[in-house]
Design a protein around this motif. Sequence first.
Motif, PDB file in Angstrom:
ATOM      1  N   THR A  99       0.812  -1.222   0.000  1.00  0.00           N
ATOM      2  CA  THR A  99       0.000   0.000   0.000  1.00  0.00           C
ATOM      3  C   THR A  99       0.842   1.267   0.000  1.00  0.00           C
ATOM      4  O   THR A  99       0.368   2.315  -0.404  1.00  0.00           O
ATOM      5  CB  THR A  99      -0.946   0.015   1.214  1.00  0.00           C
ATOM      6  OG1 THR A  99      -0.168  -0.136   2.411  1.00  0.00           O
ATOM      7  CG2 THR A  99      -1.954  -1.124   1.121  1.00  0.00           C
ATOM      8  N   THR A 109      -0.595  -5.153   3.243  1.00  0.00           N
ATOM      9  CA  THR A 109      -1.661  -5.960   3.831  1.00  0.00           C
ATOM     10  C   THR A 109      -1.631  -7.320   3.151  1.00  0.00           C
ATOM     11  O   THR A 109      -1.483  -7.400   1.933  1.00  0.00           O
ATOM     12  CB  THR A 109      -3.044  -5.307   3.597  1.00  0.00           C
ATOM     13  OG1 THR A 109      -3.027  -4.005   4.180  1.00  0.00           O
ATOM     14  CG2 THR A 109      -4.163  -6.124   4.212  1.00  0.00           C
ATOM     15  N   LYS A 111      -3.986 -10.689   2.638  1.00  0.00           N
ATOM     16  CA  LYS A 111      -5.327 -11.236   2.803  1.00  0.00           C
ATOM     17  C   LYS A 111      -5.335 -12.689   2.354  1.00  0.00           C
ATOM     18  O   LYS A 111      -4.811 -13.022   1.296  1.00  0.00           O
ATOM     19  CB  LYS A 111      -6.339 -10.443   1.983  1.00  0.00           C
ATOM     20  CG  LYS A 111      -6.568  -9.041   2.511  1.00  0.00           C
ATOM     21  CD  LYS A 111      -7.639  -8.305   1.745  1.00  0.00           C
ATOM     22  CE  LYS A 111      -7.806  -6.900   2.295  1.00  0.00           C
ATOM     23  NZ  LYS A 111      -8.803  -6.149   1.562  1.00  0.00           N
ATOM     24  N   GLN A 116      -6.838 -11.198   7.542  1.00  0.00           N
ATOM     25  CA  GLN A 116      -5.854 -10.280   6.978  1.00  0.00           C
ATOM     26  C   GLN A 116      -4.840  -9.894   8.032  1.00  0.00           C
ATOM     27  O   GLN A 116      -5.105  -9.977   9.230  1.00  0.00           O
ATOM     28  CB  GLN A 116      -6.502  -9.041   6.376  1.00  0.00           C
ATOM     29  CG  GLN A 116      -6.961  -7.993   7.350  1.00  0.00           C
ATOM     30  CD  GLN A 116      -7.441  -6.736   6.636  1.00  0.00           C
ATOM     31  OE1 GLN A 116      -7.744  -6.747   5.454  1.00  0.00           O
ATOM     32  NE2 GLN A 116      -7.524  -5.650   7.356  1.00  0.00           N
ATOM     33  N   SER A 117      -3.679  -9.499   7.562  1.00  0.00           N
ATOM     34  CA  SER A 117      -2.586  -9.092   8.432  1.00  0.00           C
ATOM     35  C   SER A 117      -1.932  -7.878   7.796  1.00  0.00           C
ATOM     36  O   SER A 117      -1.793  -7.816   6.580  1.00  0.00           O
ATOM     37  CB  SER A 117      -1.584 -10.242   8.567  1.00  0.00           C
ATOM     38  OG  SER A 117      -0.559  -9.895   9.444  1.00  0.00           O
ATOM     39  N   LYS A 118      -1.547  -6.905   8.622  1.00  0.00           N
ATOM     40  CA  LYS A 118      -0.909  -5.690   8.107  1.00  0.00           C
ATOM     41  C   LYS A 118       0.476  -5.546   8.716  1.00  0.00           C
ATOM     42  O   LYS A 118       0.701  -5.931   9.864  1.00  0.00           O
ATOM     43  CB  LYS A 118      -1.742  -4.458   8.452  1.00  0.00           C
ATOM     44  CG  LYS A 118      -3.069  -4.407   7.753  1.00  0.00           C
ATOM     45  CD  LYS A 118      -3.789  -3.115   8.057  1.00  0.00           C
ATOM     46  CE  LYS A 118      -5.109  -3.092   7.283  1.00  0.00           C
ATOM     47  NZ  LYS A 118      -5.736  -1.785   7.371  1.00  0.00           N
TER      48      LYS A 118
END
Length: 177
Positions: A99, A109, A111, A116-118
């Motif tokens: 991003t 991110t 998914k 999801q994990s950031k």
Amino acid sequence: MAATRARGLPRTGIVLAALIALTATAGCGGDADEPAKASPRPSERPSEADSVEAPKPSVSPADGRDIAACADGNCEIAVSEPVKIPFKGPRGPATLSVTEVGPNTIAYTVKSGNGQSKGSASGPGQGCITVLRSNGSGNSCGGLGAAGRPSPQPDAVVIQAATGEDGTAVLQLVSDR
């Protein structure tokens, strides 16, 4: 006394002239000090020259900029702009979305299924590692030091995102497949 005053004026003029000369000399010394204070300018010159030249990646990733190389969950690529990278995760299709990317900055991110994990990091030598498993994921962000390619883990995809000074981040996806 008039004669004394007449003589006093020329002396005063001589004294004033001497003071002006000393002040001018002191002023020149002050100007000479300014270049010493401005000594950081030569060290700025390389950065000015670098800003004119096109940035060069700090490393040469194995798969270059080929996003398709990540489809199987194993790749090493460079990115310099936001991008979506589809890959095979432990539970099927997954997506790594970068991003934000810039000098010493990365944000992304991941998914997979409903989860999801950031991750995000900024600063020289910083980055994140995300381990994506069939039952969840985990992140760790901070200094990567001289970290090489992450090790594969059973039934997982390990994602390492490292910042780059030139605005190019290096992404490594490693799976046991």
